[in-house]
Design an enzyme around this catalytic site. Structure first.
Site, mmCIF file in Angstrom:
data_model
loop_
_atom_site.group_PDB
_atom_site.id
_atom_site.type_symbol
_atom_site.label_atom_id
_atom_site.label_comp_id
_atom_site.label_asym_id
_atom_site.label_seq_id
_atom_site.Cartn_x
_atom_site.Cartn_y
_atom_site.Cartn_z
ATOM 1 N N CYS A 259 0.829 -1.194 0.000
ATOM 2 C CA CYS A 259 0.000 0.000 0.000
ATOM 3 C C CYS A 259 0.859 1.238 0.000
ATOM 4 C CB CYS A 259 -0.930 0.012 1.220
ATOM 5 S SG CYS A 259 -1.946 1.489 1.299
ATOM 6 N N GLY A 260 0.748 2.029 -1.053
ATOM 7 C CA GLY A 260 1.536 3.242 -1.136
ATOM 8 C C GLY A 260 0.788 4.484 -0.751
#
Length: 296
Positions: free
Chosen positions: A118-119
């Site tokens: 997850c960025g």
């Protein structure tokens, strides 16, 4: 630099009843704390290696940096309980920006932890995720043959050296359309990390904006990957797997060419298909098999 792979004992089980123990190479995943001028900004889980590129690319994606001369230096540093006898660690990276460059806004601060998958987790709001890029990718007049695009996944795969050992890393590669040259390949346990490393490489080599290039990724396309491409001025993003609806929407608004399901000699062009030259169907091909490349 920390280790990219680690060895673990596994029990190999087969359905013919032959079970045996053996060593297995696995990809290393460790936290990286990113600081700017000593102030903590984010912690992400990543595969060690090219950490400065990762952090620099992260700041490009966040709209903090857009040129190589805005980045001054980076140093791996330690603190109480973070390292060995000398207090040093390779999991804390402190960045210094050039004089006059504004530090990251508190509005982009993370919840101080993101996973390798997850960025954008932890951003203050979804509105804060959709940044305004310094570069307009819609005006890039890049054109490429569909056969070249179809070859990119295998060329990326050939450059994934750690994947060969572990089978557990995502990859990202940057291709120059004019020359066909592969400019850089990076691997990481996180899709977004691999892309940040590619973008960071470009920033540190003062190559932004990345006009006339194609970013090839090994997995699916999320909103964040399109965002990172747009922020770096990359006009085309190609992926082996599926895009999300939000990724397509952002690519359409930005004028980025988005190709997905690029495998087996075919692809789907979701946005700006005018940049991809599709081979003409042979005379023997029936109408049912001559659908545009954008239809799957």
């Amino acid at each position: 630099m920390g280790r990219l792979t680690a060895s673990r004992r596994v029990t190999r089980v087969t359905l013919d009843g032959v079970n045996r123990q053996r060593p297995d190479a696995v990809a290393v995943e460790e936290p990286l704390e990113i600081r700017v001028a000593g102030s903590p900004l984010a912690v992400t889980m990543r595969t060690p290696g090219h950490d400065v590129e990762l952090a620099a690319g992260f700041l490009v994606s966040e709209g903090v940096l857009s040129r190589g001369d805005q980045f001054a230096r980076a140093i791996h540093c330690g603190g109480p309980g973070t390292g060995g006898a000398d207090g040093n660690t390779y999991n804390v990276l402190d960045l210094t920006l050039a004089p006059g460059v504004a530090p990251p806004s508190p509005d982009i601060a993370r919840s101080f932890y993101t996973t390798s998958s997850c960025g954008v987790c932890g951003t203050a709001s979804i509105e804060a995720v959709e940044k305004v890029s310094t570069y307009d990718v819609s005006t890039d007049d890049v054109h490429i043959d569909a056969r070249d695009v179809a070859a990119f996944p295998e060329r990326l795969r050939e450059g994934q050296k750690v994947f060969d050992k572990t089978g557990g890393l995502h990859g990202a590669a940057l291709f120059d359309v004019a020359s066909g040259e592969i400019l850089v390949v990076r691997e990481d346990v996180g899709r977004h990390n691999a892309v940040d490393k590619v973008v960071g490489w470009a920033l540190l080599h003062d190559r932004l904006p990345l006009r006339g290039t194609v970013l090839q990724v090994s997995g699916r396309v999320s909103f964040e990957l399109v965002q990172k491409a747009v922020m770096a001025g990359i006009p085309m993003l190609s992926a082996v797997s599926a895009p999300s609806s939000l990724a397509i929407e952002l690519a359409e608004r930005a004028g980025l060419t988005l190709a997905a399901f690029v495998r087996g000699g075919s692809m789907n062009l979701y946005t700006r298909p005018d940049r991809v030259a599709v081979p003409e169907a042979s005379a023997s091909t029936t109408p049912s098999t001559t659908r545009p490349a954008s239809v799957r």
